[in-house]
Design a protein around this motif. Sequence first.
Motif, mmCIF file in Angstrom:
data_model
loop_
_atom_site.group_PDB
_atom_site.id
_atom_site.type_symbol
_atom_site.label_atom_id
_atom_site.label_comp_id
_atom_site.label_asym_id
_atom_site.label_seq_id
_atom_site.Cartn_x
_atom_site.Cartn_y
_atom_site.Cartn_z
ATOM 1 N N LEU A 199 0.827 -1.204 0.000
ATOM 2 C CA LEU A 199 0.000 0.000 0.000
ATOM 3 C C LEU A 199 0.865 1.260 0.000
ATOM 4 O O LEU A 199 0.630 2.190 -0.788
ATOM 5 C CB LEU A 199 -0.920 -0.002 1.221
ATOM 6 N N VAL A 200 1.859 1.304 0.880
ATOM 7 C CA VAL A 200 2.752 2.462 0.933
ATOM 8 C C VAL A 200 3.452 2.660 -0.402
ATOM 9 O O VAL A 200 3.537 3.782 -0.940
ATOM 10 C CB VAL A 200 3.783 2.294 2.064
ATOM 11 N N PRO A 218 6.530 14.292 -16.224
ATOM 12 C CA PRO A 218 6.030 14.890 -17.468
ATOM 13 C C PRO A 218 5.330 13.835 -18.313
ATOM 14 O O PRO A 218 5.558 12.623 -18.124
ATOM 15 C CB PRO A 218 7.302 15.415 -18.138
ATOM 16 N N PRO A 219 4.472 14.244 -19.248
ATOM 17 C CA PRO A 219 3.613 13.285 -19.974
ATOM 18 C C PRO A 219 4.348 12.102 -20.594
ATOM 19 O O PRO A 219 3.889 10.965 -20.469
ATOM 20 C CB PRO A 219 2.945 14.159 -21.024
ATOM 21 N N ALA A 220 5.456 12.321 -21.251
ATOM 22 C CA ALA A 220 6.153 11.219 -21.926
ATOM 23 C C ALA A 220 6.678 10.197 -20.917
ATOM 24 O O ALA A 220 6.565 8.985 -21.134
ATOM 25 C CB ALA A 220 7.298 11.758 -22.781
ATOM 26 N N GLU A 221 7.226 10.677 -19.812
ATOM 27 C CA GLU A 221 7.739 9.764 -18.790
ATOM 28 C C GLU A 221 6.604 9.068 -18.053
ATOM 29 O O GLU A 221 6.728 7.904 -17.669
ATOM 30 C CB GLU A 221 8.619 10.531 -17.797
ATOM 31 N N ARG A 222 5.502 9.768 -17.888
ATOM 32 C CA ARG A 222 4.333 9.162 -17.246
ATOM 33 C C ARG A 222 3.805 8.012 -18.101
ATOM 34 O O ARG A 222 3.433 6.951 -17.593
ATOM 35 C CB ARG A 222 3.243 10.208 -17.024
ATOM 36 N N ALA A 223 3.775 8.210 -19.413
ATOM 37 C CA ALA A 223 3.279 7.164 -20.313
ATOM 38 C C ALA A 223 4.182 5.938 -20.311
ATOM 39 O O ALA A 223 3.713 4.816 -20.513
ATOM 40 C CB ALA A 223 3.151 7.720 -21.726
ATOM 41 N N LEU A 277 -2.833 3.907 -12.457
ATOM 42 C CA LEU A 277 -1.412 3.571 -12.368
ATOM 43 C C LEU A 277 -1.107 2.408 -13.307
ATOM 44 O O LEU A 277 -1.796 1.379 -13.271
ATOM 45 C CB LEU A 277 -1.057 3.198 -10.929
ATOM 46 N N PRO A 278 -0.108 2.528 -14.168
ATOM 47 C CA PRO A 278 0.179 1.467 -15.152
ATOM 48 C C PRO A 278 0.882 0.271 -14.506
ATOM 49 O O PRO A 278 2.104 0.187 -14.485
ATOM 50 C CB PRO A 278 1.061 2.159 -16.190
ATOM 51 N N THR A 279 0.084 -0.631 -13.971
ATOM 52 C CA THR A 279 0.613 -1.780 -13.245
ATOM 53 C C THR A 279 0.706 -3.014 -14.128
ATOM 54 O O THR A 279 -0.034 -3.174 -15.099
ATOM 55 C CB THR A 279 -0.258 -2.115 -12.023
ATOM 56 N N LEU A 280 1.618 -3.903 -13.758
ATOM 57 C CA LEU A 280 1.751 -5.238 -14.328
ATOM 58 C C LEU A 280 1.825 -6.198 -13.154
ATOM 59 O O LEU A 280 2.452 -5.894 -12.135
ATOM 60 C CB LEU A 280 3.026 -5.355 -15.163
ATOM 61 N N LEU A 281 1.196 -7.366 -13.269
ATOM 62 C CA LEU A 281 1.172 -8.311 -12.159
ATOM 63 C C LEU A 281 1.557 -9.691 -12.672
ATOM 64 O O LEU A 281 1.082 -10.125 -13.726
ATOM 65 C CB LEU A 281 -0.223 -8.337 -11.530
ATOM 66 N N THR A 282 2.434 -10.365 -11.929
ATOM 67 C CA THR A 282 2.815 -11.730 -12.292
ATOM 68 C C THR A 282 2.577 -12.662 -11.114
ATOM 69 O O THR A 282 2.731 -12.280 -9.960
ATOM 70 C CB THR A 282 4.304 -11.822 -12.702
ATOM 71 N N GLU A 309 3.016 6.003 -2.805
ATOM 72 C CA GLU A 309 4.151 6.849 -3.157
ATOM 73 C C GLU A 309 4.450 6.785 -4.659
ATOM 74 O O GLU A 309 4.831 7.786 -5.263
ATOM 75 C CB GLU A 309 5.381 6.444 -2.346
ATOM 76 N N SER A 310 4.269 5.615 -5.255
ATOM 77 C CA SER A 310 4.480 5.489 -6.701
ATOM 78 C C SER A 310 3.446 6.283 -7.482
ATOM 79 O O SER A 310 3.754 6.891 -8.515
ATOM 80 C CB SER A 310 4.436 4.014 -7.112
ATOM 81 N N LEU A 311 2.207 6.285 -6.990
ATOM 82 C CA LEU A 311 1.159 7.046 -7.658
ATOM 83 C C LEU A 311 1.463 8.545 -7.619
ATOM 84 O O LEU A 311 1.341 9.248 -8.638
ATOM 85 C CB LEU A 311 -0.191 6.764 -6.997
ATOM 86 N N ALA A 312 1.871 9.046 -6.454
ATOM 87 C CA ALA A 312 2.208 10.470 -6.338
ATOM 88 C C ALA A 312 3.400 10.805 -7.235
ATOM 89 O O ALA A 312 3.409 11.856 -7.909
ATOM 90 C CB ALA A 312 2.523 10.812 -4.880
#
Length: 360
Positions: free
Chosen positions: A113-114, A127-132, A187-192, A118-121
């Motif tokens: 959760l923490v 900036p947009p390109a790095e966010r994408a 948030l652009p997550t990936l889960l394995t 923090e990753s979301l903030a």
Amino acid sequence: MIVTNSQSPPLLVTGAAGFIGSCLVRQLIEHSDAQVLSFDALTYAGNPLSLGAALQSERHQLIRGDIRDADAVRAALMQQRPRAVLHLAAESHVDRSIHGPAEFVSTNVVGTLVLLQESLAYWHSLPPAERAAFRFLHVSTDEVFGSLDAGDPAFSETTAYAPNSPYSASKAGSDHLVRAWHHTYGLPTLLTNCSNNYGPCQFPEKLIPLVIANAVAGKPLPVYGDGANVRDWLYVDDHARALRLVLERGVPGQTYNIGGNAERRNLEVVERICAILDARRPSSAPHARLIEFVRDRPGHDRRYAIDSRKIERELGWTPQETFDSGLIKTVDWYLGNADWVRCVQSGEYQRWIERNYTAR
């Protein structure tokens, strides 16, 4: 020390000094030009020496920090500006979770959760390109799916969760949080979800390294119950390769199962280790004489099996090691690294960590 001003943004790997995390970091340093920021609390199962040559690489930095410490996580993100978070930090031993579940909930659920908060903030600050381009990769286990009977199909990405131990319940909780942060906040997550890992640098409390260490020492080889519990075994280097592929080519919001296509009964695994040791150390043979059946642990899942067809089909990953080839490599590594085993079993390396690494 990582310098990011003139180089590509680093990858932040939590749990990087653990078994799977250290293998992943070693691969990233050896097989890519990535900058790697290792973030690890360096508890009993986290050993900087497992990072090998990566520990001395100019492209690598190790920070001693706890994922439950929001200030430490925030500082690492904001100062190092990673392009991805690879989240492997976790308490992972089922037996320990039965005797001390609170620590598992604290690390695996609250810690995740923490890290998500923090990753979301941090992600919002980009900036947009790095966010994408940013990714949050969460590494989980097949144990969240519960137990299979002998004829049941293997776990797929759509199998319902049914965790049966405090450990698997805490990992299931962390998985649900990751999914929620993707669907609610974007948030652009990936889960394995992976099957049982084995290989070099695994702390000798898990079945395979414990059996090797005990057999070499002439101690009993404990096998729970009747030894018929089935696990799908995945060589750790194959797992790390899969994680690298998911990070670079996986679709945000998706889950990928990673398995070794190697279901074996626990007793078969122990007997095979004994056979390899008989060939390597014939003077102590037969090692199988040391096998000792012990009382089964509470809630012991009968069978796990992973269906890896999605990652094979979509990302082109398949395991390179068979169970036999991987097990031979594993036994040989432990035989050739007796000092590493001695240090982790005695706690000597923990004293070395306290002298050399200050918590952030």
